[in-house]
Write an enzyme that holds these catalytic residues in place. Structure first.
Site, PDB file in Angstrom:
ATOM      1  N   PRO A 126      -9.963  -6.794   6.193  1.00  0.00           N
ATOM      2  CA  PRO A 126      -8.872  -6.997   7.158  1.00  0.00           C
ATOM      3  C   PRO A 126      -7.739  -7.854   6.576  1.00  0.00           C
ATOM      4  O   PRO A 126      -6.565  -7.592   6.847  1.00  0.00           O
ATOM      5  CB  PRO A 126      -9.555  -7.707   8.331  1.00  0.00           C
ATOM      6  CG  PRO A 126     -10.976  -7.219   8.258  1.00  0.00           C
ATOM      7  CD  PRO A 126     -11.276  -7.042   6.797  1.00  0.00           C
ATOM      8  N   GLY A 129      -5.676  -6.214   1.678  1.00  0.00           N
ATOM      9  CA  GLY A 129      -5.310  -4.803   1.501  1.00  0.00           C
ATOM     10  C   GLY A 129      -4.562  -4.671   0.189  1.00  0.00           C
ATOM     11  O   GLY A 129      -5.187  -4.573  -0.873  1.00  0.00           O
ATOM     12  N   THR A 156     -13.837   4.815   3.445  1.00  0.00           N
ATOM     13  CA  THR A 156     -14.142   6.245   3.524  1.00  0.00           C
ATOM     14  C   THR A 156     -15.621   6.445   3.174  1.00  0.00           C
ATOM     15  O   THR A 156     -16.109   5.866   2.204  1.00  0.00           O
ATOM     16  CB  THR A 156     -13.258   7.036   2.533  1.00  0.00           C
ATOM     17  OG1 THR A 156     -11.908   6.689   2.764  1.00  0.00           O
ATOM     18  CG2 THR A 156     -13.445   8.540   2.702  1.00  0.00           C
ATOM     19  N   ARG A 240      -5.957   7.362  -9.383  1.00  0.00           N
ATOM     20  CA  ARG A 240      -4.683   7.689  -8.727  1.00  0.00           C
ATOM     21  C   ARG A 240      -4.123   9.073  -9.074  1.00  0.00           C
ATOM     22  O   ARG A 240      -3.543   9.725  -8.189  1.00  0.00           O
ATOM     23  CB  ARG A 240      -3.649   6.579  -8.979  1.00  0.00           C
ATOM     24  CG  ARG A 240      -3.890   5.397  -8.068  1.00  0.00           C
ATOM     25  CD  ARG A 240      -3.025   4.178  -8.353  1.00  0.00           C
ATOM     26  NE  ARG A 240      -3.430   3.073  -7.489  1.00  0.00           N
ATOM     27  CZ  ARG A 240      -3.291   1.787  -7.795  1.00  0.00           C
ATOM     28  NH1 ARG A 240      -2.739   1.433  -8.937  1.00  0.00           N
ATOM     29  NH2 ARG A 240      -3.691   0.859  -6.956  1.00  0.00           N
ATOM     30  N   GLN A 334      10.201  21.201   9.966  1.00  0.00           N
ATOM     31  CA  GLN A 334      11.586  21.470  10.368  1.00  0.00           C
ATOM     32  C   GLN A 334      11.903  22.964  10.284  1.00  0.00           C
ATOM     33  O   GLN A 334      12.527  23.524  11.189  1.00  0.00           O
ATOM     34  CB  GLN A 334      12.535  20.651   9.467  1.00  0.00           C
ATOM     35  CG  GLN A 334      13.962  20.626   9.931  1.00  0.00           C
ATOM     36  CD  GLN A 334      14.136  19.798  11.215  1.00  0.00           C
ATOM     37  OE1 GLN A 334      13.304  18.955  11.517  1.00  0.00           O
ATOM     38  NE2 GLN A 334      15.182  20.078  11.958  1.00  0.00           N
ATOM     39  N   GLU A 361      -5.316   4.081  -1.719  1.00  0.00           N
ATOM     40  CA  GLU A 361      -5.400   3.813  -3.170  1.00  0.00           C
ATOM     41  C   GLU A 361      -4.156   3.064  -3.669  1.00  0.00           C
ATOM     42  O   GLU A 361      -3.668   3.286  -4.768  1.00  0.00           O
ATOM     43  CB  GLU A 361      -5.684   5.087  -3.960  1.00  0.00           C
ATOM     44  CG  GLU A 361      -7.066   5.624  -3.603  1.00  0.00           C
ATOM     45  CD  GLU A 361      -7.766   6.394  -4.697  1.00  0.00           C
ATOM     46  OE1 GLU A 361      -7.347   6.304  -5.859  1.00  0.00           O
ATOM     47  OE2 GLU A 361      -8.758   7.067  -4.377  1.00  0.00           O
TER      48      GLU A 361
HETATM   49  N1  CAA Z   1      -6.097  -2.889 -15.477  1.00  0.00           N
HETATM   50  C1  CAA Z   1      -6.757  -3.951 -15.982  1.00  0.00           C
HETATM   51  N2  CAA Z   1      -6.458  -5.230 -15.665  1.00  0.00           N
HETATM   52  C2  CAA Z   1      -5.456  -5.422 -14.800  1.00  0.00           C
HETATM   53  C3  CAA Z   1      -4.718  -4.365 -14.238  1.00  0.00           C
HETATM   54  C4  CAA Z   1      -5.068  -3.062 -14.629  1.00  0.00           C
HETATM   55  N3  CAA Z   1      -4.411  -2.013 -14.141  1.00  0.00           N
HETATM   56  N4  CAA Z   1      -3.775  -4.846 -13.422  1.00  0.00           N
HETATM   57  C5  CAA Z   1      -3.891  -6.183 -13.466  1.00  0.00           C
HETATM   58  N5  CAA Z   1      -4.924  -6.528 -14.294  1.00  0.00           N
HETATM   59  C6  CAA Z   1      -5.366  -7.879 -14.619  1.00  0.00           C
HETATM   60  C7  CAA Z   1      -4.253  -8.587 -15.376  1.00  0.00           C
HETATM   61  O1  CAA Z   1      -4.362  -8.377 -16.777  1.00  0.00           O
HETATM   62  C8  CAA Z   1      -4.523 -10.029 -15.024  1.00  0.00           C
HETATM   63  O2  CAA Z   1      -5.583 -10.518 -15.801  1.00  0.00           O
HETATM   64  P1  CAA Z   1      -5.451 -11.927 -16.616  1.00  0.00           P
HETATM   65  O3  CAA Z   1      -5.249 -12.963 -15.528  1.00  0.00           O
HETATM   66  O4  CAA Z   1      -6.739 -12.033 -17.330  1.00  0.00           O
HETATM   67  O5  CAA Z   1      -4.253 -11.789 -17.485  1.00  0.00           O
HETATM   68  C9  CAA Z   1      -5.023  -9.933 -13.608  1.00  0.00           C
HETATM   69  O6  CAA Z   1      -5.558  -8.621 -13.441  1.00  0.00           O
HETATM   70  C10 CAA Z   1      -3.944 -10.172 -12.564  1.00  0.00           C
HETATM   71  O7  CAA Z   1      -2.896  -9.285 -12.802  1.00  0.00           O
HETATM   72  P2  CAA Z   1      -1.518  -9.377 -12.038  1.00  0.00           P
HETATM   73  O8  CAA Z   1      -1.062 -10.809 -12.032  1.00  0.00           O
HETATM   74  O9  CAA Z   1      -0.601  -8.330 -12.582  1.00  0.00           O
HETATM   75  O10 CAA Z   1      -1.960  -8.975 -10.579  1.00  0.00           O
HETATM   76  P3  CAA Z   1      -1.116  -9.147  -9.263  1.00  0.00           P
HETATM   77  O11 CAA Z   1      -1.976  -9.959  -8.367  1.00  0.00           O
HETATM   78  O12 CAA Z   1       0.259  -9.585  -9.527  1.00  0.00           O
HETATM   79  O13 CAA Z   1      -0.970  -7.649  -8.757  1.00  0.00           O
HETATM   80  C11 CAA Z   1      -1.714  -5.695  -7.585  1.00  0.00           C
HETATM   81  C12 CAA Z   1      -2.066  -6.911  -8.453  1.00  0.00           C
HETATM   82  C13 CAA Z   1      -1.116  -4.642  -8.499  1.00  0.00           C
HETATM   83  C14 CAA Z   1      -0.768  -5.987  -6.448  1.00  0.00           C
HETATM   84  C15 CAA Z   1      -3.104  -5.313  -7.073  1.00  0.00           C
HETATM   85  O14 CAA Z   1      -3.568  -6.297  -6.214  1.00  0.00           O
HETATM   86  C16 CAA Z   1      -3.172  -3.957  -6.424  1.00  0.00           C
HETATM   87  O15 CAA Z   1      -3.200  -2.932  -7.111  1.00  0.00           O
HETATM   88  N6  CAA Z   1      -3.241  -3.943  -5.089  1.00  0.00           N
HETATM   89  C17 CAA Z   1      -3.444  -2.719  -4.342  1.00  0.00           C
HETATM   90  C18 CAA Z   1      -4.893  -2.551  -4.041  1.00  0.00           C
HETATM   91  C19 CAA Z   1      -5.239  -1.167  -3.737  1.00  0.00           C
HETATM   92  O16 CAA Z   1      -4.836  -0.232  -4.416  1.00  0.00           O
HETATM   93  N7  CAA Z   1      -6.057  -0.990  -2.701  1.00  0.00           N
HETATM   94  C20 CAA Z   1      -6.517   0.312  -2.337  1.00  0.00           C
HETATM   95  C21 CAA Z   1      -7.940   0.219  -1.876  1.00  0.00           C
HETATM   96  S1  CAA Z   1      -8.929   1.594  -2.254  1.00  0.00           S
HETATM   97  C22 CAA Z   1      -8.579   2.805  -1.167  1.00  0.00           C
HETATM   98  O17 CAA Z   1      -7.572   2.835  -0.563  1.00  0.00           O
HETATM   99  C23 CAA Z   1      -9.596   3.873  -1.123  1.00  0.00           C
HETATM  100  C24 CAA Z   1      -9.640   4.736   0.057  1.00  0.00           C
HETATM  101  O18 CAA Z   1      -9.250   4.446   1.135  1.00  0.00           O
HETATM  102  C25 CAA Z   1     -10.199   6.081  -0.092  1.00  0.00           C
END
Ligand code: CAA
Length: 377
Positions: A126, A129, A156, A240, A334, A361
Site C-alpha cells: 500500500p 508502489g 496478480t 518489461r 472513436q 510493472e
Molecule cells: N538493475 C540493477 N540495479 C539497479 C537498477 C537496475 N535496473 N536500477 C537501480 N539499481 C540499483 C542502483 O545501482 C543502486 O545501487 P547502489 O546503491 O549499489 O549504487 C540502487 O539500485 C538504487 O538505484 P537508484 O538510486 O537509481 O534508485 P531510485 O530509488 O532512484 O529509483 C526506481 C528506483 C527506478 C524509481 C525504482 O524504485 C522503480 O523501478 N520503481 C518502480 C517499481 C515497479 O516497477 N513496480 C512494479 C511492481 S510489479 C508489477 O506491477 C507486477 C504486476 O502487477 C503484474
C-alpha cells in the site's frame, strides 16, 4: 532482428490459431464475469504457451525473449486479462532464474512449471508502489531463517499461487540495502485478502496477500541478504519488453477491429474508410503499432544477447508501446463511435485493458525516470 525465422513464424501462427480458437470466443465472458480463466490457462500450458522463458530443463518452454514477445503479442490480441495471468507467472519465476542458485532453480521452478501451477511476484505494498525501496514487509532473522510479516497489494495470481517471490526488509533503517528477496511456498500464514474489482484485465485475479508469521528457511533467500532491490530491478528490466509486447497485441486487436469497421460502416453514402479523417487515424495507428513492435523486439533482442545494460531500451519499449496502446484503443473506440462505446463490440474492452499497461510493472512516469537516468548517468 527485423525478420523472424521460419521456426518463429510457425510458433507465431500456432499462438495466433490458439488465440482465435480458444481465447477470442471467451474473452468477453471472462471479462464480464471477472472469472479466473483456469481452464484457458490449462490449455495454454498444455500447448506450451505459459512459462515461455523458463528453460526446458526446468519444465518451461525454453524460448528466448524475442520469441516470447512474438507469442505474447498474439495472446494479448485475444485477451490482455488472460495473458496477464500467464505473464505474471513468468514475472514471478524471473527472480529465481536471475538470482537463484542452480539448487534453488531445480527445487522451486519445476514443481510449478511441470504441474501448470501459478506463482506470484510480491513487491508492491500500500505504501510502496513506485517507491519500491520503501517496502515495509518485515523479515526478522531467527534460528535457521527468517519470519515474514506484512501485506502485499495488487498481486496478480496472489489467490491461486503455490509459490510467492516476496520482497521484504531485514532492516528498515538500511533503506533499499535492507531489501531481500525470498522464495515462499504456500504455507500456513500465507493468505489472500481483498480482491480488486478492476477497470480492465478483469479475467486476471489481483489481490492482497498477507504474510503472518511465515517462517522461511535461510536457503530460500535469492542472491543474498540485502540484494532484493537489485533482484527486483533486474527482474523488471527483463520482463518489461513482454509488457510492451502485450501492449502491441492489445493495440493491434483494436486497430484491426477499427479497419474492418471503417470498411463496412456506411455514412453519407459511402464507407467511412473513404474519409481522410478516418484514414489519417488509421495511418497513425498502424505506424505507431509497428514502431512499438520494433522497440519491443530491439529490447527483447538486447535481453537475449545479454547486452551490458538493457534497462533503458526495456523501459522505452514498455513505455512507448503502452502509451500507443492507450491512444490506439481510444481512437478505435472513436472510429466505431457509439458502437465502439458499447459492449457489443470488443474495442471498449481493449481500451479498458490498455490502461493498466501504462501503470503496472512500473508506471510510465517511472519508465521515463529510468530512461533519463540512463541517458544522464
Ligand atoms: N538493475 C540493477 N540495479 C539497479 C537498477 C537496475 N535496473 N536500477 C537501480 N539499481 C540499483 C542502483 O545501482 C543502486 O545501487 P547502489 O546503491 O549499489 O549504487 C540502487 O539500485 C538504487 O538505484 P537508484 O538510486 O537509481 O534508485 P531510485 O530509488 O532512484 O529509483 C526506481 C528506483 C527506478 C524509481 C525504482 O524504485 C522503480 O523501478 N520503481 C518502480 C517499481 C515497479 O516497477 N513496480 C512494479 C511492481 S510489479 C508489477 O506491477 C507486477 C504486476 O502487477 C503484474
Amino acid at each position: 532482428m527485423f525478420r523472424l525465422s521460419a521456426e518463429q513464424l510457425a510458433m507465431q501462427k500456432m499462438a495466433r490459431d490458439f488465440t482465435e480458437k480458444e481465447i477470442i470466443p471467451v474473452a468477453a465472458e471472462y471479462d464480464e464475469q471477472e472469472k479466473f480463466p483456469d481452464a484457458v490457462i490449462r490449455k495454454m500450458w498444455e500447448t506450451g504457451l505459459v512459462n515461455f522463458t523458463v528453460p526446458e530443463a526446468l519444465g518451461g518452454v525454453g524460448l528466448d525473449t524475442l520469441t516470447s514477445c512474438v507469442l505474447t503479442e498474439e495472446l494479448g490480441r485475444g485477451c490482455a486479462g488472460i495473458t496477464t495471468v500467464a505473464a505474471a507467472n513468468s514475472l514471478a519465476l524471473y527472480p529465481i532464474l536471475i538470482a537463484g542458485s542452480e539448487e534453488q532453480k531445480k527445487k522451486f521452478i519445476p514443481p510449478i512449471t511441470t504441474a501448470g501451477k501459478y506463482a506470484a511476484f510480491c513487491l508492491t505494498e500500500p505504501n510502496a508502489g513506485s517507491d519500491a525501496a520503501s517496502v515495509a514487509t518485515n523479515a526478522k532473522a531467527v534460528d535457521g531463517g527468517y519470519v515474514l510479516n506484512g501485506s502485499k497489494c495488487f498481486i496478480t495470481n496472489g489467490d491461486v499461487a503455490d509459490l510467492f517471490v516476496v520482497f521484504a526488509t531485514v532492516d528498515k533503517s538500511k533503506g533499499l540495502k535492507g531489501l531481500t528477496a525470498f522464495v515462499v511456498p504456500k504455507s500456513d500464514g500465507v493468505s489472500a485478502g481483498k480482491k480488486e474489482i478492476k477497470l480492465g484485465i478483469r479475467a486476471s485475479s489481483t489481490v492482497v496477500v498477507n504474510f503472518d508469521n511465515v517462517f522461511v528457511p535461510a536457503e530460500n533467500v535469492l542472491g543474498g541478504e540485502g540484494m532484493g532491490f537489485k533482484v527486483a530491478m533486474q527482474t523488471l528490466d527483463t520482463s518489461r519488453p513482454l509488457i510492451g509486447a502485450l501492449s502491441v497485441g492489445v493495440a493491434r486487436g483494436a486497430y484491426e477491429s477499427a479497419v474492418k469497421y471503417a470498411k463496412e460502416r456506411v455514412q453519407f453514402g459511402q464507407p467511412i474508410a473513404n474519409f481522410q479523417m478516418i484514414q489519417a487515424m488509421l495511418a497513425n495507428m498502424a505506424t505507431r503499432i509497428d514502431a512499438s513492435r520494433l522497440l519491443v523486439w530491439r529490447a527483447a533482442d538486447m535481453v537475449d544477447q545479454k547486452d551490458a545494460s538493457f534497462a533503458k531500451e526495456s523501459a522505452m519499449a514498455k513505455m512507448y508501446a503502452s502509451d500507443v496502446a492507450m491512444d490506439v484503443t481510444t481512437d478505435a473506440v472513436q472510429i466505431l463511435g457509439g458502437y465502439g462505446y458499447s459492449r457489443e463490440y470488443p474495442v471498449e474492452k481493449y481500451m479498458r485493458d490498455a490502461k493498466i499497461m501504462q501503470i503496472y510493472e512500473g508506471t510510465n512516469q517511472i519508465q521515463r525516470l529510468v530512461i533519463a537516468g540512463n541517458i544522464l548517468r
